[in-house]
Design a protein around this motif. Structure first.
Motif, PDB file in Angstrom:
ATOM      1  N   HIS A 168      38.432  45.071  38.014  1.00  0.00           N
ATOM      2  CA  HIS A 168      38.566  43.636  38.252  1.00  0.00           C
ATOM      3  C   HIS A 168      39.675  43.053  37.385  1.00  0.00           C
ATOM      4  O   HIS A 168      40.507  42.277  37.847  1.00  0.00           O
ATOM      5  CB  HIS A 168      37.239  42.925  37.969  1.00  0.00           C
ATOM      6  N   ARG A 206      43.091  44.150  38.673  1.00  0.00           N
ATOM      7  CA  ARG A 206      43.540  43.427  39.861  1.00  0.00           C
ATOM      8  C   ARG A 206      44.178  42.087  39.488  1.00  0.00           C
ATOM      9  O   ARG A 206      45.230  41.732  40.012  1.00  0.00           O
ATOM     10  CB  ARG A 206      42.368  43.216  40.821  1.00  0.00           C
ATOM     11  N   GLU A 207      43.540  41.360  38.599  1.00  0.00           N
ATOM     12  CA  GLU A 207      44.080  40.066  38.217  1.00  0.00           C
ATOM     13  C   GLU A 207      45.398  40.218  37.465  1.00  0.00           C
ATOM     14  O   GLU A 207      46.341  39.445  37.659  1.00  0.00           O
ATOM     15  CB  GLU A 207      43.072  39.284  37.382  1.00  0.00           C
ATOM     16  N   ARG A 267      48.052  40.968  40.070  1.00  0.00           N
ATOM     17  CA  ARG A 267      48.412  39.752  40.817  1.00  0.00           C
ATOM     18  C   ARG A 267      49.285  38.832  39.966  1.00  0.00           C
ATOM     19  O   ARG A 267      50.248  38.237  40.448  1.00  0.00           O
ATOM     20  CB  ARG A 267      47.141  39.012  41.249  1.00  0.00           C
ATOM     21  N   PHE A 275      43.613  45.337  48.243  1.00  0.00           N
ATOM     22  CA  PHE A 275      42.595  44.614  47.467  1.00  0.00           C
ATOM     23  C   PHE A 275      41.590  43.879  48.349  1.00  0.00           C
ATOM     24  O   PHE A 275      40.382  43.951  48.126  1.00  0.00           O
ATOM     25  CB  PHE A 275      43.252  43.603  46.523  1.00  0.00           C
ATOM     26  N   ARG A 276      42.088  43.138  49.327  1.00  0.00           N
ATOM     27  CA  ARG A 276      41.182  42.309  50.124  1.00  0.00           C
ATOM     28  C   ARG A 276      40.275  43.152  51.018  1.00  0.00           C
ATOM     29  O   ARG A 276      39.110  42.819  51.229  1.00  0.00           O
ATOM     30  CB  ARG A 276      41.992  41.322  50.977  1.00  0.00           C
ATOM     31  N   ALA A 277      40.809  44.251  51.533  1.00  0.00           N
ATOM     32  CA  ALA A 277      40.032  45.083  52.452  1.00  0.00           C
ATOM     33  C   ALA A 277      39.007  45.947  51.730  1.00  0.00           C
ATOM     34  O   ALA A 277      37.977  46.307  52.310  1.00  0.00           O
ATOM     35  CB  ALA A 277      40.971  45.971  53.271  1.00  0.00           C
ATOM     36  N   PRO A 283      37.132  45.544  48.394  1.00  0.00           N
ATOM     37  CA  PRO A 283      36.921  44.694  47.221  1.00  0.00           C
ATOM     38  C   PRO A 283      36.139  45.342  46.086  1.00  0.00           C
ATOM     39  O   PRO A 283      36.189  44.864  44.967  1.00  0.00           O
ATOM     40  CB  PRO A 283      36.137  43.506  47.799  1.00  0.00           C
ATOM     41  N   ARG A 284      35.413  46.411  46.354  1.00  0.00           N
ATOM     42  CA  ARG A 284      34.503  46.938  45.337  1.00  0.00           C
ATOM     43  C   ARG A 284      34.840  48.368  44.940  1.00  0.00           C
ATOM     44  O   ARG A 284      33.965  49.198  44.735  1.00  0.00           O
ATOM     45  CB  ARG A 284      33.053  46.862  45.841  1.00  0.00           C
ATOM     46  N   GLU A 343      44.894  45.795  57.344  1.00  0.00           N
ATOM     47  CA  GLU A 343      45.725  45.112  56.346  1.00  0.00           C
ATOM     48  C   GLU A 343      47.123  45.717  56.285  1.00  0.00           C
ATOM     49  O   GLU A 343      48.128  45.003  56.210  1.00  0.00           O
ATOM     50  CB  GLU A 343      45.067  45.185  54.965  1.00  0.00           C
TER      51      GLU A 343
END
Length: 237
Positions: free
Chosen positions: A19, A22-23, A26, A48-50, A52-53, A94
């Protein structure tokens, strides 16, 4: 369950390590732009969006190892992307959305503009749309009397080294569109854009049919992973 017990005490469970990654990724993209990121990091952003975990860095690197570059990952057929372990249907969508956006952006740069004065944009568009395809494709850009783009049509798709082209059908379509000039485009999946004897003969056949009907063949561009060639530049037209 959001808490865990350690030595009789309850504490909040820590978020997965990715997590924070990812930030940070970005933020680096926002502040430094795409050029500051490696290919695998751009692929991570797409995934990332597709997904998420899960930590998607290993998957991004697997995709690069399989296909070779960011562009080749994005252009890879959905069926081949699905062969990579971890690529979900949502992740494939995506990736293909990125490809569609790139092609649409490139087409927009040449739409309703004089093609011959926007030649670098034409070449960029042709490479984006076709250079990494795994099968030969034959495309025709139909132009009006001001050399503005009327239509961009994929005429056919063939095998890894051949696409059937019907010169009379190409010229017939030009007359239907009231087009006065053409730019022919096809790709060489081998990567080498050097024209073959068949490419040269096919181009001549189209030009010979089109000329008496007032339709000019401005150029024939062949694109591949290793670059492009122009028949006009080679003095083959």
């Amino acid at each position: 369950m959001t808490d865990k017990t350690v030595s009789g005490l309850t504490e909040a469970a820590e978020p997965p390590h990715y997590h924070g990654h990812r930030e940070r990724l970005r933020q680096r993209f926002r502040e430094a732009g795409a050029e500051a990121l490696a290919d695998y990091e751009l692929i991570e952003l797409v995934l990332f969006r597709a997904i998420p975990r899960r930590d998607v860095k290993p998957l991004a690197k697997d995709l690069l190892k399989r296909f070779g570059s960011f562009a080749e990952v994005v252009a890879a057929p959905a069926a081949r992307l699905a062969e990579v372990e971890g690529m979900t249907p949502a992740a494939i969508v995506e990736v293909k959305v990125v490809q569609a956006a790139a092609v649409r952006f490139g087409r927009g740069r040449i739409a309703r503009r004089p093609v011959l004065s926007s030649w670098s944009a034409v070449l960029d568009y042709c490479r984006t749309a076709m250079a990494f395809a795994e099968r030969e494709q034959f495309r025709v850009l139909y132009l009006d009397k001001k050399n503005a783009l009327i239509a961009d049509e994929l005429q056919g798709e063939g095998t890894v080294d051949h696409t059937p082209v019907y010169p009379r059908e190409v010229v017939k379509r030009a007359l239907e569109l009231s087009s006065t000039a053409l730019v022919l485009v096809h790709n060489h999946p081998s990567g080498d854009p050097t024209p073959s004897r068949a490419d040269i003969e096919m181009t001549k056949a189209i030009a010979d049919i089109a000329r008496p009907l007032g339709v000019a063949v401005h150029d024939h561009i062949i694109v591949g992973r290793d670059g492009h060639v122009s028949f006009k530049g080679l003095k083959l037209i």
